[in-house]
Write a protein that holds these residues in place. Structure first.
Motif, mmCIF file in Angstrom:
data_model
loop_
_atom_site.group_PDB
_atom_site.id
_atom_site.type_symbol
_atom_site.label_atom_id
_atom_site.label_comp_id
_atom_site.label_asym_id
_atom_site.label_seq_id
_atom_site.Cartn_x
_atom_site.Cartn_y
_atom_site.Cartn_z
ATOM 1 N N SER A 140 1.012 -0.576 0.246
ATOM 2 C CA SER A 140 0.128 -0.656 -0.167
ATOM 3 C C SER A 140 0.673 1.118 0.026
ATOM 4 O O SER A 140 2.070 1.094 0.042
ATOM 5 C CB SER A 140 -0.729 -0.047 1.628
ATOM 6 O OG SER A 140 0.041 -0.097 2.148
ATOM 7 N N ALA A 141 0.577 2.525 -0.169
ATOM 8 C CA ALA A 141 1.149 3.517 -0.358
ATOM 9 C C ALA A 141 1.666 3.953 1.198
ATOM 10 O O ALA A 141 2.814 4.238 0.982
ATOM 11 C CB ALA A 141 -0.239 4.529 -0.851
ATOM 12 N N GLU A 142 0.846 3.937 1.864
ATOM 13 C CA GLU A 142 2.020 3.803 3.520
ATOM 14 C C GLU A 142 2.642 2.709 3.639
ATOM 15 O O GLU A 142 3.747 2.990 4.145
ATOM 16 C CB GLU A 142 0.170 3.441 4.315
ATOM 17 C CG GLU A 142 0.860 3.450 5.737
ATOM 18 C CD GLU A 142 1.506 4.673 6.265
ATOM 19 O OE1 GLU A 142 2.374 4.722 7.247
ATOM 20 O OE2 GLU A 142 1.821 6.350 5.686
ATOM 21 N N GLU A 143 2.763 1.982 3.457
ATOM 22 C CA GLU A 143 3.619 0.222 3.697
ATOM 23 C C GLU A 143 5.101 0.946 2.567
ATOM 24 O O GLU A 143 5.981 0.475 3.297
ATOM 25 C CB GLU A 143 2.973 -1.078 3.292
ATOM 26 C CG GLU A 143 2.312 -1.425 4.388
ATOM 27 C CD GLU A 143 1.636 -2.620 3.621
ATOM 28 O OE1 GLU A 143 1.112 -3.517 4.551
ATOM 29 O OE2 GLU A 143 1.637 -2.788 2.518
ATOM 30 N N ARG A 145 5.630 4.710 1.598
ATOM 31 C CA ARG A 145 6.566 5.175 2.759
ATOM 32 C C ARG A 145 7.133 4.170 3.578
ATOM 33 O O ARG A 145 8.313 5.743 3.688
ATOM 34 C CB ARG A 145 5.795 6.237 2.635
ATOM 35 C CG ARG A 145 4.898 7.130 1.524
ATOM 36 C CD ARG A 145 4.712 8.151 2.355
ATOM 37 N NE ARG A 145 3.071 8.289 2.928
ATOM 38 C CZ ARG A 145 2.254 7.729 2.848
ATOM 39 N NH1 ARG A 145 1.949 7.763 1.026
ATOM 40 N NH2 ARG A 145 1.189 7.429 3.267
ATOM 41 N N ARG A 146 6.340 4.343 4.429
ATOM 42 C CA ARG A 146 7.749 3.188 5.609
ATOM 43 C C ARG A 146 9.218 2.497 4.909
ATOM 44 O O ARG A 146 9.848 2.517 5.471
ATOM 45 C CB ARG A 146 7.159 2.212 6.028
ATOM 46 C CG ARG A 146 5.516 3.049 7.226
ATOM 47 C CD ARG A 146 4.725 1.868 7.747
ATOM 48 N NE ARG A 146 5.712 1.335 8.924
ATOM 49 C CZ ARG A 146 5.318 0.252 9.266
ATOM 50 N NH1 ARG A 146 4.107 -0.426 9.456
ATOM 51 N NH2 ARG A 146 5.623 -0.206 10.223
ATOM 52 N N VAL A 147 8.606 1.827 3.313
ATOM 53 C CA VAL A 147 9.743 0.856 3.258
ATOM 54 C C VAL A 147 11.017 2.088 2.330
ATOM 55 O O VAL A 147 12.147 1.760 2.955
ATOM 56 C CB VAL A 147 9.565 0.145 2.026
ATOM 57 C CG1 VAL A 147 11.035 -0.158 1.467
ATOM 58 C CG2 VAL A 147 8.823 -0.676 2.436
ATOM 59 N N GLU A 148 10.506 3.198 2.726
ATOM 60 C CA GLU A 148 11.667 4.336 1.679
ATOM 61 C C GLU A 148 12.095 5.300 3.248
ATOM 62 O O GLU A 148 13.347 4.887 3.146
ATOM 63 C CB GLU A 148 10.640 4.736 0.594
ATOM 64 C CG GLU A 148 10.137 4.700 -0.636
ATOM 65 C CD GLU A 148 9.206 5.431 -1.233
ATOM 66 O OE1 GLU A 148 9.092 6.745 -0.524
ATOM 67 O OE2 GLU A 148 9.171 5.125 -2.526
ATOM 68 N N ALA A 149 11.100 5.271 3.730
ATOM 69 C CA ALA A 149 11.907 5.769 4.991
ATOM 70 C C ALA A 149 13.299 4.961 5.928
ATOM 71 O O ALA A 149 13.683 5.075 6.098
ATOM 72 C CB ALA A 149 10.998 6.410 6.187
ATOM 73 N N LEU A 150 12.801 3.823 6.150
ATOM 74 C CA LEU A 150 13.491 3.347 6.328
ATOM 75 C C LEU A 150 15.309 2.387 5.920
ATOM 76 O O LEU A 150 15.939 2.158 6.087
ATOM 77 C CB LEU A 150 13.244 1.493 6.895
ATOM 78 C CG LEU A 150 12.129 1.377 7.737
ATOM 79 C CD1 LEU A 150 11.269 0.242 7.541
ATOM 80 C CD2 LEU A 150 12.678 1.730 8.833
ATOM 81 N N GLU A 155 11.101 7.479 -4.500
ATOM 82 C CA GLU A 155 10.573 6.413 -4.813
ATOM 83 C C GLU A 155 11.248 5.806 -6.255
ATOM 84 O O GLU A 155 10.514 4.805 -6.703
ATOM 85 C CB GLU A 155 9.568 7.384 -5.509
ATOM 86 C CG GLU A 155 8.069 7.691 -4.640
ATOM 87 C CD GLU A 155 6.414 7.754 -4.893
ATOM 88 O OE1 GLU A 155 6.832 8.247 -6.004
ATOM 89 O OE2 GLU A 155 5.963 8.565 -4.401
ATOM 90 N N SER A 156 11.781 6.307 -6.997
ATOM 91 C CA SER A 156 12.873 6.442 -7.714
ATOM 92 C C SER A 156 13.585 4.758 -7.641
ATOM 93 O O SER A 156 14.385 5.028 -8.545
ATOM 94 C CB SER A 156 13.709 7.396 -8.756
ATOM 95 O OG SER A 156 14.226 7.753 -7.769
ATOM 96 N N GLY A 157 13.960 4.393 -6.195
ATOM 97 C CA GLY A 157 15.464 3.751 -5.933
ATOM 98 C C GLY A 157 16.039 4.499 -5.631
ATOM 99 O O GLY A 157 17.680 4.017 -5.213
#
Length: 161
Positions: A140-143, A145-150, A155-157
């Motif tokens: 999901s969008a929330e999940e 964002r959490r992965v990117e924050a961790l 978003e582009s990697g």
């Protein structure tokens, strides 16, 4: 000199002692044919004490008694099938290594295959349930964002500075 004599006598005792105890075992039955029949019958029967050994190979006291009983039955002129029937009547089908296929021995014959089939069915059921529980779905969008924050990425990697 005394030590040499003791050593020599010890060597003689060790070498000569083997000849005294060696020899061929005498058959227990007077007739060799009786002994062969006994071994053939006793190898088809299970020792009731050892349970994983044949009556012919067991050293248990009961096995010796049963072998003497079989010898007596052979001397009385009983056939092999009559002796087997006597033993089964006295001790049940368990005494035979290959019990006959009948209603009372069905579980004995087919029990291991049945247990294997039940175990295989249980394993397949477990694996199917596990594969259904692990479903591959997008984050999901929330999940996301959490992965990117961790991970500290965009978003582009690309890594954030």
């Amino acid at each position: 000199m005394n030590r040499l004599l003791v050593f020599f006598l010890l060597i003689l005792a060790l070498l000569g002692g083997g000849r005294l105890s060696a020899g061929e075992a005498a058959p227990r039955a007077a007739d060799e044919a009786t002994e062969k029949r006994l071994v053939a019958i006793a190898s088809e029967l299970r020792c009731l004490v050892c349970q994983n050994e044949s009556l012919a190979g067991s050293n248990a006291e009961l096995a010796g008694d049963l072998r003497r009983e079989i010898r007596a039955l052979i001397k009385d002129g009983k056939s092999d099938s009559e002796i087997m029937a006597f033993m089964v009547e006295r001790y049940g089908d368990f005494v035979r290594y290959r019990p006959p296929l009948k209603a009372t021995t069905l579980l004995l014959w087919f029990g291991p295959a049945l247990l294997c089939a039940i175990g295989l069915a249980a394993l397949l059921r477990y694996l199917r349930r596990r594969s259904r529980a692990i479903e591959d779905r997008p984050l999901s969008a929330e999940e996301q964002r959490r992965v990117e924050a961790l991970l500290g990425t965009t978003e582009s990697g690309e890594r954030k500075p």
